[in-house]
Motif scaffolding. Structure first.
Motif, short mmCIF file in Angstrom:
data_model
loop_
_atom_site.label_atom_id
_atom_site.label_comp_id
_atom_site.label_asym_id
_atom_site.label_seq_id
_atom_site.Cartn_x
_atom_site.Cartn_y
_atom_site.Cartn_z
N LEU A 79 -2.77 42.76 16.76
CA LEU A 79 -3.35 41.64 17.20
C LEU A 79 -4.81 41.81 16.18
O LEU A 79 -5.32 40.86 15.61
CB LEU A 79 -3.84 41.53 18.54
N GLU A 80 -5.08 43.12 16.18
CA GLU A 80 -6.39 43.49 15.44
C GLU A 80 -6.26 43.38 13.85
O GLU A 80 -7.13 43.23 13.09
CB GLU A 80 -7.04 44.86 15.81
N GLN A 81 -4.86 43.68 13.28
CA GLN A 81 -4.78 44.12 12.02
C GLN A 81 -4.11 43.14 11.21
O GLN A 81 -4.06 42.91 9.94
CB GLN A 81 -4.20 45.29 11.82
N VAL A 82 -3.46 42.04 11.98
CA VAL A 82 -2.45 41.28 11.36
C VAL A 82 -2.92 39.85 11.68
O VAL A 82 -2.78 39.33 12.72
CB VAL A 82 -1.15 41.32 11.68
N ALA A 83 -3.72 39.20 10.49
CA ALA A 83 -4.40 37.75 10.73
C ALA A 83 -3.50 36.62 9.91
O ALA A 83 -3.38 35.43 10.13
CB ALA A 83 -5.72 37.76 10.43
N ARG A 84 -2.67 37.27 9.03
CA ARG A 84 -2.05 36.49 8.06
C ARG A 84 -0.50 37.06 7.87
O ARG A 84 -0.41 38.28 7.83
CB ARG A 84 -2.62 36.42 6.73
N PRO A 85 0.46 36.36 7.50
CA PRO A 85 1.74 36.79 7.25
C PRO A 85 1.69 37.66 6.33
O PRO A 85 2.64 38.82 6.34
CB PRO A 85 2.63 35.39 6.64
N ASP A 86 0.94 37.64 5.11
CA ASP A 86 1.00 38.71 4.17
C ASP A 86 0.47 40.16 4.82
O ASP A 86 0.68 40.99 4.06
CB ASP A 86 0.46 38.32 2.97
N GLN A 87 -0.08 40.26 5.64
CA GLN A 87 -0.35 41.49 6.41
C GLN A 87 0.58 42.02 7.50
O GLN A 87 0.20 43.28 7.71
CB GLN A 87 -1.83 41.32 7.25
N LEU A 88 1.75 41.41 7.65
CA LEU A 88 2.57 41.78 8.42
C LEU A 88 3.31 42.88 7.98
O LEU A 88 3.59 44.00 8.77
CB LEU A 88 3.62 40.64 9.15
N ALA A 89 4.04 42.96 6.84
CA ALA A 89 4.84 43.74 6.31
C ALA A 89 3.99 45.25 6.00
O ALA A 89 4.55 46.22 6.54
CB ALA A 89 5.22 43.51 4.96
N PRO A 90 2.82 45.29 5.51
CA PRO A 90 1.97 46.50 5.17
C PRO A 90 1.58 47.09 6.67
O PRO A 90 1.73 48.29 6.81
CB PRO A 90 0.81 46.15 4.54
N PHE A 190 12.90 42.13 4.47
CA PHE A 190 13.20 40.94 5.37
C PHE A 190 12.06 40.12 5.62
O PHE A 190 12.24 38.95 5.66
CB PHE A 190 13.59 41.91 6.55
N VAL A 191 10.86 40.63 5.96
CA VAL A 191 9.61 39.71 6.40
C VAL A 191 9.45 38.91 5.34
O VAL A 191 9.10 37.53 5.36
CB VAL A 191 8.45 40.90 6.30
N ARG A 192 9.55 39.23 3.75
CA ARG A 192 9.60 38.40 2.60
C ARG A 192 10.60 37.19 2.73
O ARG A 192 10.19 36.23 2.30
CB ARG A 192 9.62 39.01 1.48
N LEU A 193 11.69 37.53 3.18
CA LEU A 193 12.77 36.46 3.42
C LEU A 193 12.36 35.52 4.43
O LEU A 193 12.46 34.28 4.29
CB LEU A 193 14.21 37.03 3.76
N GLN A 197 6.32 33.66 0.37
CA GLN A 197 5.02 34.43 -0.10
C GLN A 197 4.11 33.64 -1.05
O GLN A 197 2.87 34.07 -1.21
CB GLN A 197 5.75 35.61 -0.86
N ASP A 198 4.86 32.56 -1.56
CA ASP A 198 3.85 31.80 -2.49
C ASP A 198 2.69 31.19 -1.91
O ASP A 198 1.54 30.76 -2.14
CB ASP A 198 4.78 30.74 -3.01
N HIS A 199 2.90 31.12 -0.29
CA HIS A 199 1.94 30.40 0.48
C HIS A 199 1.47 31.49 1.73
O HIS A 199 0.73 30.68 2.35
CB HIS A 199 2.43 29.13 1.10
N ALA A 200 1.85 32.52 1.74
CA ALA A 200 1.77 33.39 2.84
C ALA A 200 0.23 33.59 2.93
O ALA A 200 -0.24 34.02 4.33
CB ALA A 200 2.48 34.80 2.52
N GLY A 201 -0.68 33.55 2.05
CA GLY A 201 -2.02 33.80 2.21
C GLY A 201 -2.83 32.66 2.48
O GLY A 201 -4.05 32.58 2.73
N GLU A 202 -1.90 31.50 2.81
CA GLU A 202 -3.00 30.42 3.18
C GLU A 202 -3.37 30.41 4.51
O GLU A 202 -2.78 31.04 5.47
CB GLU A 202 -2.08 29.08 3.02
#
Length: 202
Positions: A79-90, A190-193, A197-202
């Motif tokens: 909850l604290e570290q993942v605010a956007r989809p592109d943060q989930l995989a790391p 899998f997360v990228r699938l 990712q072209d819009h993941a940071g929106e």
């Protein structure tokens, strides 16, 4: 006069239980579940064997508490570290590397989850509720992505949540069987699938 302060073995019970759970976590990780003893855990927690049994009935109950505590800690971190989809995989990559430092806990989790599939198992309700809660929370988290079109086309948030859990748990089971196997890159793929990712940071 104010209320009398708690005395005796019931004083500071939540804090004492937390100490025991930490001691059990260390003992399980170092010795394995089968070799870890309640006497060793009690000694680590600064208690007698009888004193430990006042708080926990057996080793199985302690294991369930250790795993529940780890779940709660990791969910809060997410909850604290993942605010956007592109943060989930790391975040997941870091979490997996952390798990791999204590492979015995991964093995114990897998074994307990399988045993708890029996309705009469003491941990059955915990695992049923854990998975239901996780699927619901992830599906709710995926809803905004689906609305923005950043979730994979034709995949519902509910299906994405089920698939996500299946991939995460299945990959960790494969790693337990083959510790040299890289599971971080496949999970990242899998997360990228799941997400565009072209819009993941929106």
């Amino acid at each position: 006069m104010g209320q009398a302060r708690a005395r005796g073995p019931y004083a500071k019970t939540p804090a004492r239980r937390a100490e025991i759970v930490r001691a059990a976590r260390d003992s399980f990780a170092e010795n394995g579940y089968a070799k870890a003893s309640l006497r060793d855990i009690a000694e680590r927690a600064g208690l007698t064997h009888a004193g430990l049994l006042h708080h926990f009935r057996n080793k199985e109950q302690l294991l369930a508490e250790v795993l529940a505590e780890r779940d709660a800690e990791e969910w809060q971190q997410g909850l604290e570290q993942v605010a956007r989809p592109d943060q989930l995989a790391p975040f997941l990559a870091e979490l997996i590397h952390h798990h791999q430092k204590a492979p015995e806990l991964i093995r114990l989790w897998i074994e307990l989850a399988a045993a708890a599939s029996r309705p009469d198992h003491p941990a059955h309700t915990y695992f049923v509720e854990r998975h239901e809660r996780g699927r619901t929370q992830f599906a709710e988290g995926f809803q905004p992505k689906a609305a923005r079109g950043t979730l994979c086309e034709d995949v519902s948030p509910e299906s994405a949540a089920v698939l996500f859990y299946a991939a995460l748990n299945g990959l960790q089971m494969q790693w337990v069987l083959a510790p040299d196997l890289d599971i971080v890159d496949p999970l990242t793929d899998f997360v990228r699938l799941l997400f565009d990712q072209d819009h993941a940071g929106e």
